[in-house]
Scaffold this motif. Sequence first.
Motif, mmCIF file in Angstrom:
data_model
loop_
_atom_site.group_PDB
_atom_site.id
_atom_site.type_symbol
_atom_site.label_atom_id
_atom_site.label_comp_id
_atom_site.label_asym_id
_atom_site.label_seq_id
_atom_site.Cartn_x
_atom_site.Cartn_y
_atom_site.Cartn_z
ATOM 1 N N SER A 76 0.858 -1.181 0.000
ATOM 2 C CA SER A 76 0.000 0.000 0.000
ATOM 3 C C SER A 76 0.889 1.223 0.000
ATOM 4 N N HIS A 86 -10.157 5.462 2.794
ATOM 5 C CA HIS A 86 -10.020 4.861 1.472
ATOM 6 C C HIS A 86 -8.872 3.873 1.471
ATOM 7 N N GLY A 87 -8.923 2.945 0.522
ATOM 8 C CA GLY A 87 -7.839 1.980 0.361
ATOM 9 C C GLY A 87 -7.858 0.885 1.391
ATOM 10 N N GLU A 89 -10.515 -1.519 1.631
ATOM 11 C CA GLU A 89 -11.460 -2.578 1.328
ATOM 12 C C GLU A 89 -10.744 -3.914 1.277
ATOM 13 N N PRO A 91 -9.418 -7.469 -0.109
ATOM 14 C CA PRO A 91 -9.046 -7.831 -1.479
ATOM 15 C C PRO A 91 -10.083 -8.724 -2.123
ATOM 16 N N ARG A 92 -10.227 -8.527 -3.420
ATOM 17 C CA ARG A 92 -11.133 -9.365 -4.194
ATOM 18 C C ARG A 92 -10.301 -10.276 -5.084
ATOM 19 N N ARG A 140 -3.074 0.160 -3.990
ATOM 20 C CA ARG A 140 -3.037 -1.231 -3.544
ATOM 21 C C ARG A 140 -3.370 -2.130 -4.725
ATOM 22 N N GLU A 142 -4.756 -5.560 -5.556
ATOM 23 C CA GLU A 142 -5.522 -6.571 -4.844
ATOM 24 C C GLU A 142 -5.397 -7.962 -5.452
ATOM 25 N N ASN A 143 -4.931 -8.064 -6.695
ATOM 26 C CA ASN A 143 -4.902 -9.371 -7.360
ATOM 27 C C ASN A 143 -3.535 -9.728 -7.932
ATOM 28 N N ASP A 227 -6.524 -0.733 -6.945
ATOM 29 C CA ASP A 227 -7.873 -0.475 -6.461
ATOM 30 C C ASP A 227 -8.310 0.912 -6.932
ATOM 31 N N HIS A 228 -9.606 1.088 -7.097
ATOM 32 C CA HIS A 228 -10.179 2.354 -7.579
ATOM 33 C C HIS A 228 -9.559 2.755 -8.918
#
Length: 677
Positions: A76, A86-87, A89, A91-92, A140, A142-143, A227-228
């Motif tokens: 991050s 923010h930032g 959430e 991870p998906r 970030r 996430e994947n 992200d975002h």
Amino acid sequence: MTLWRTMGSLFLSDEELVKKDDDHKPTKASQWSPARAPPRKLLKRVALALAAGFLIYLFIHNVPTDVPIVDHRRPSYASKHASPGHGSEPPRSIPRPRPVTAPNWSKPSSDKKKDPKKDKDLKKDKAPSQSESGYDGPIRFENLAVSLHAISGTMGDYNENKNILFVASSLQSAALLLPMACQMGGELRSYVHFALMSRSVISMEELAEVNGVDEACHIIFHDARPDHAASSTDERFQRSVMRGMYHIHLYMHPQAVVVDAGDESALFIEAMRSQVNSMGAPLIEIPEDKSTQLSYLTKLDSSSLAVWHKVNIEILIQAAPGTSGNLIRLLKSLAAADFSASAVPHLTIELPSIVDPATAKFLETYEWPPASAYNPSRAKQLTLRHRIPLRDVTEEESSVRFLESFWPANSHYSHVLVLSPQVELSPSFYHYIKYSVLEYIYSRGAVAQQYDSRLMGISLDLPSTHLDGSKPFSPPSGKGDDAPTSFLWQTPSSNAVLFTGKKWVELHAFVTRLLEWQHARPQARAGLPSLFSDKLVSKRYPSWLEHALKLSRARGYWTLYPSRSTAETLAEVHQELYRPPEEYQNDVGYRGRMPDGGFLMAGSFMDSLPSRGNLLAFDDMPLLLWDGKPTALEKLDSYAAEYTAEIRRAVGGCEALSTADLLPRRSARDLFCVREE
């Protein structure tokens, strides 16, 4: 006294305290005894307990309640404009792409019903609205960590490996690069990776399905979107591209990175150039509408692509008097050539003492690099060399002057393309040269088999006659059939041929030693042995070619010639305005028309290559001796050893040298019986 003893008990050690008490012990006459002070350790413990209790009280009443929980499993990066909350959430995860049937890249399938609205959404990025854009919080990924941790088997921890990375930001670029990545992956010569760094919210499996990517493509996907992503500011998007490439480099160390420079945004290209340059890997940018011309890069392995920008090729032209029309035609064909994704070669033109007016006028406005080539600095890379003496030049003077026109700064990466004014080049000639150089000199197989130790040059045309001009030359057929094929010939060429840097350096050394020996022994020149006095190369060709042939015979070198079908897509040698070299201008017997070469045909050279555009291995090509007779490698080595022995006997003095002194060297000292210093 009581107060003094109490203070002493606080500041003195136990040992000193006991000593002081003994010194001041009361006499028997005194019956009064003061109260004993509490031990020093007890007072310290009480003080510490009170302090700890006070701190706990402050923490409980002032603990923050609005700080989110941060996931430290993924990197991050804070931003100076980040807003609270923010930032954070969770991870998906994106499922792996489902295997689908790969379509024909050139002809899209027409039997499937397509959703026009879906196709429209996939053809353009799903850009955020004005109200959604503007996020500049921490970055970030996430994947990304999952796929990077899964590629340990590709040896990405090492600086040298087999990883090649394709990167796309826009979906249009992904549609262009994924078929190329699929073709490269199908060759099974490299580990092919594809990273998506997009603002689009398309899923990875949907991206693969739409572009027809299945398991047969052998592509490893990486979702490198932050992200975002859809609502990120331009500044955050650029930072995410650079940070994403930073993490990919740590786990992958790609040998080359391929991007589409036609449909990508300037923000993405700028970020990629900056980050990939710091990584030390070449960034191969596919210009707009040039993917077909550069399709050969999918045939190269990671070792070849790693030196994509390191290879340097210069062009050398020796113009003879009275060849104005031929020279202008050659220069026009050079200006029309395609140098996509490569640096434009430096061009040197050797002019005679008397320059034709038409040539002088044409050179006044000639631009090199051409205006169509990528040249942001507008640097000029044209060198004109004009001979001063008006008298006729000798063979020695002409050879020396021509060879001195080029010297490689790095003989491993610098090479020279020699062109005759009679040649006209196709627009794709440079791609064939680069494809051949990267494959036959720098590929993993070429390095393992030391192809560069034998390869003197790569010709663009087929010779029409033998070098002595005695009879027409008939190229050999392929092994086991009558189909035209590329072949290896011990005889070099002077029409359109690339000499490798190492062999050019050795040719310099050979001519230096030969001339030194001849001038040091003038009394022996009248009685030179036949191998020095006999001229095997016709005077229709420049005199320096005689030296190149001698070196090739002594070392067992060969020159690669294309098949007839390939040569017709690369170069044409015009003989209708033939003029002999300047050193042979007065040889009337050698004036006139030479046999015509092949004709320049339209089309790509890739279509003329066997096995889906792959270059043949040297072991699969016919091998010819200098006189055109077929031979095997063992016979070639035997003839080379015999010719070397003849040179040494003619020079004399090799008997005093050791076996180590007679080993082949690039300085050519072993051929002229000179001990290596």
